[in-house]
Design a protein around this motif. Sequence first.
Motif, PDB file in Angstrom:
ATOM      1  N   LEU A 355     -97.198 -72.368  58.202  1.00 48.36           N
ATOM      2  CA  LEU A 355     -97.308 -72.311  59.663  1.00 48.36           C
ATOM      3  C   LEU A 355     -98.648 -71.677  60.022  1.00 48.36           C
ATOM      4  CD1 LEU A 355     -93.683 -71.122  60.542  1.00 48.36           C
ATOM      5  CD2 LEU A 355     -94.562 -73.444  60.344  1.00 48.36           C
ATOM      6  N   GLN A 356     -99.372 -72.295  60.926  1.00 47.26           N
ATOM      7  CA  GLN A 356    -100.776 -71.924  61.109  1.00 47.26           C
ATOM      8  C   GLN A 356    -101.120 -71.376  62.488  1.00 47.26           C
ATOM      9  OE1 GLN A 356    -103.242 -75.206  59.617  1.00 47.26           O
ATOM     10  NE2 GLN A 356    -101.567 -75.791  58.253  1.00 47.26           N
ATOM     11  N   LYS A 357    -100.205 -71.464  63.438  1.00 45.01           N
ATOM     12  CA  LYS A 357    -100.514 -70.992  64.789  1.00 45.01           C
ATOM     13  C   LYS A 357     -99.691 -69.747  65.102  1.00 45.01           C
ATOM     14  CE  LYS A 357    -100.299 -72.247  69.690  1.00 45.01           C
ATOM     15  NZ  LYS A 357     -99.933 -73.284  70.686  1.00 45.01           N
ATOM     16  N   SER A 358    -100.357 -68.673  65.513  1.00 48.39           N
ATOM     17  CA  SER A 358     -99.644 -67.441  65.878  1.00 48.39           C
ATOM     18  C   SER A 358     -99.320 -67.468  67.369  1.00 48.39           C
ATOM     19  CB  SER A 358    -100.501 -66.204  65.570  1.00 48.39           C
ATOM     20  OG  SER A 358     -99.825 -65.034  66.005  1.00 48.39           O
ATOM     21  N   TYR A 359     -98.028 -67.348  67.680  1.00 43.93           N
ATOM     22  CA  TYR A 359     -97.588 -67.332  69.070  1.00 43.93           C
ATOM     23  C   TYR A 359     -97.521 -65.903  69.603  1.00 43.93           C
ATOM     24  CZ  TYR A 359     -96.311 -72.150  68.116  1.00 43.93           C
ATOM     25  OH  TYR A 359     -96.358 -73.491  67.771  1.00 43.93           O
ATOM     26  N   ARG A 360     -97.566 -64.923  68.723  1.00 44.14           N
ATOM     27  CA  ARG A 360     -97.499 -63.524  69.145  1.00 44.14           C
ATOM     28  C   ARG A 360     -98.882 -62.971  69.438  1.00 44.14           C
ATOM     29  NH1 ARG A 360     -95.593 -59.397  64.821  1.00 44.14           N
ATOM     30  NH2 ARG A 360     -93.844 -60.818  64.717  1.00 44.14           N
ATOM     31  N   PHE A 361     -99.833 -63.275  68.556  1.00 43.18           N
ATOM     32  CA  PHE A 361    -101.175 -62.716  68.693  1.00 43.18           C
ATOM     33  C   PHE A 361    -102.142 -63.810  69.141  1.00 43.18           C
ATOM     34  CE2 PHE A 361     -99.564 -59.942  65.058  1.00 43.18           C
ATOM     35  CZ  PHE A 361     -99.196 -58.920  65.906  1.00 43.18           C
ATOM     36  N   GLY A 362    -102.503 -63.783  70.428  1.00 40.97           N
ATOM     37  CA  GLY A 362    -103.465 -64.746  70.944  1.00 40.97           C
ATOM     38  C   GLY A 362    -104.885 -64.220  70.798  1.00 40.97           C
ATOM     39  N   SER A 363    -105.816 -64.895  71.460  1.00 39.73           N
ATOM     40  CA  SER A 363    -107.231 -64.509  71.364  1.00 39.73           C
ATOM     41  C   SER A 363    -107.495 -63.157  72.009  1.00 39.73           C
ATOM     42  CB  SER A 363    -108.112 -65.581  72.032  1.00 39.73           C
ATOM     43  OG  SER A 363    -107.726 -65.749  73.390  1.00 39.73           O
ATOM     44  N   ASP A 364    -106.551 -62.696  72.859  1.00 37.95           N
ATOM     45  CA  ASP A 364    -106.732 -61.398  73.521  1.00 37.95           C
ATOM     46  C   ASP A 364    -106.080 -60.260  72.745  1.00 37.95           C
ATOM     47  OD1 ASP A 364    -104.153 -62.280  73.892  1.00 37.95           O
ATOM     48  OD2 ASP A 364    -103.967 -61.477  75.925  1.00 37.95           O
ATOM     49  N   SER A 365    -105.615 -60.552  71.540  1.00 39.66           N
ATOM     50  CA  SER A 365    -104.934 -59.532  70.746  1.00 39.66           C
ATOM     51  C   SER A 365    -105.859 -58.972  69.681  1.00 39.66           C
ATOM     52  CB  SER A 365    -103.679 -60.125  70.074  1.00 39.66           C
ATOM     53  OG  SER A 365    -103.211 -59.275  69.050  1.00 39.66           O
ATOM     54  N   GLY A 366    -106.136 -57.673  69.772  1.00 40.98           N
ATOM     55  CA  GLY A 366    -106.954 -57.040  68.749  1.00 40.98           C
ATOM     56  C   GLY A 366    -106.246 -57.010  67.409  1.00 40.98           C
TER      57      GLY A 366
END
Length: 609
Positions: A355-366
């Motif tokens: 699985l390659q897409k993170s739904y928890r950590f987006g581009s605004d997540s440090g």
Amino acid sequence: MTIQKRLLEAVEQKQLRPLDAQFALAVAGNDNPAVALAAALLSREAGEGHVCLPLSRLSLSEDAHPVLSAWLAEAGEPENWAECLLASGAVSRGEQPTPLVLYGDRLYLNRMWHNERAVARFFSEVNHAIEVDEQRLTHTLAALFPPSEGVNWQKVAAAVALTRRISVISGGPGTGKTTTVARLLAALIQMADGERCRIRLAAPTGKAAARLTASLGAALRELPLTDEQKKRVPDDASTLHRLLGAQPGSQRLRHHAGNPLHLDVLVVDEASMIDLPMMSRLIDALPPHGRVIFLGDRDQLASVEAGAVLGDICAFVGDGFTPERARQLSRLTGSVIPAGPGTQAAALRDSLCLLQKSYRFGSDSGIGQLAAAINRGDKAAIKTVFQQGFSDIEKRTLHSGEDYAAMLDEALAGYGHYLDLLREGAEPGAVIQAFNEYQLLCALREGPFGVGGLNERIEQVMAQKRKIHRSTHSRWYEGRPVMIARNDSSLGLFNGDIGIALDRGQGLRVWFALPDGAIKSVQPSRLPEHETTWAMTVHKSQGSEFDHAALILPSQHSPVVTRELVYTAVTRARRRLSLYADDRILSSAIATRTERRSGLSALFNDGMM
């Protein structure tokens, strides 16, 4: 000098453990220094989590092994190690029961050799395709997985699992492993048409089992299943030890090949924590028709014990599916699934999905950005992430006593909600939940930056500030958090379970949250081996998540501080991460990969079953 004296000298110099020396003497006696040395080194490697000893590692460097290399030079290093070892009655190629097995150029303990071959055979030869009504499965998947742009890898993973007896779904935090499993179980139940479909859920630790229960339950409630269909999914997960029927004070298990598990489908979460012997025992206990779905993050720390089974298996995920398999998955999912080259490890490759897409950590997540940079080993990107002002990550140094004191004060603030509920006499369930909001994580066990030193210092500060009330006569006090360190199936407590000491009218008892959501209490005197856990090692934190995690790295380089350890710690944080580390130590950790020597990947590659 006798072999026994050489071994004892190596023990005194910390180049071997007493156990390694005893094993070498038992295997080789006092007659064959080369075989004794090989046995001692193999035992030491096993103690460090390696499955085998490549013969190339028997050529010892004088810098790293002064006593052992001097011994080898004096005894005369064999020109051909394989011939020398096989001339001993203690070593064979596996065709007869000997303590050591030489397979190719790898030396094994007999038990580890059998375990590794069993696991390799299971994921290759035993892993057959399952015939399905493709048209019906296509419609079922389309109803459960909403349309998306590009390849929906969650949908692909479900298709992989629904068409193979054995499947492995890997992905980082927030990639939707549990959501995927909920939907594929829904598909499985819908397509069973009311026929028997006994499903069991399991994880290596009690904490991981509880989290799987909660997250899977929440995901299933959102799916279009009838009440009758929902009853088919168990409402609790168990630990692997509980699943297999661990016997108190014994290595024996209730379930094995002679008494297999009563199930049709098994879902195992946090598979990166499963060591080679446990994986071998688990597959031995599966019924011949039983299907199994493994979930885990291939980039996390390997198990504390021997092997890195998930990592070895997922080493092939980049090779892609075979052409025939890619065409089938394309038909089932409606997306174009690319195929990989070659036919090596075909059965294994066709059972893997990343699985390659993170739904928890987006581009605004440090946290997400930092985890990705650590995984790539990108030191420059890690530095940049901390400079971008993300609100969910912070980095501090521990250069001075003032820094260390400030860190302790921040830990007290982190545990603030928990301490407030403790003072108010809240219900045990609420207190346990509050404790899991914040956690100090350590790379080491000993010293001021390790679990032992930090737990003692935190208790001192809390006592000084009257947050806890310690007695000089007992280690126990109201609010003491403890982690179980040894399984006790008679009490239903297992390694990794966390309990809180509370007095709720029956005297001080230790309260635990069970995987099914129930709360139980145990008298402190009845607990199996345990330890205070204001701070815990990163290894022990696997299978857990915390709203706020704080990682403390030591001030000096240590070989145990690796990229995988830092990544695992960072991804324990859901909403906030505090990192206490010197830049030099952090860079060194990112550059150091965890190495677990095994022959599992070679067995898959070569088809040497």
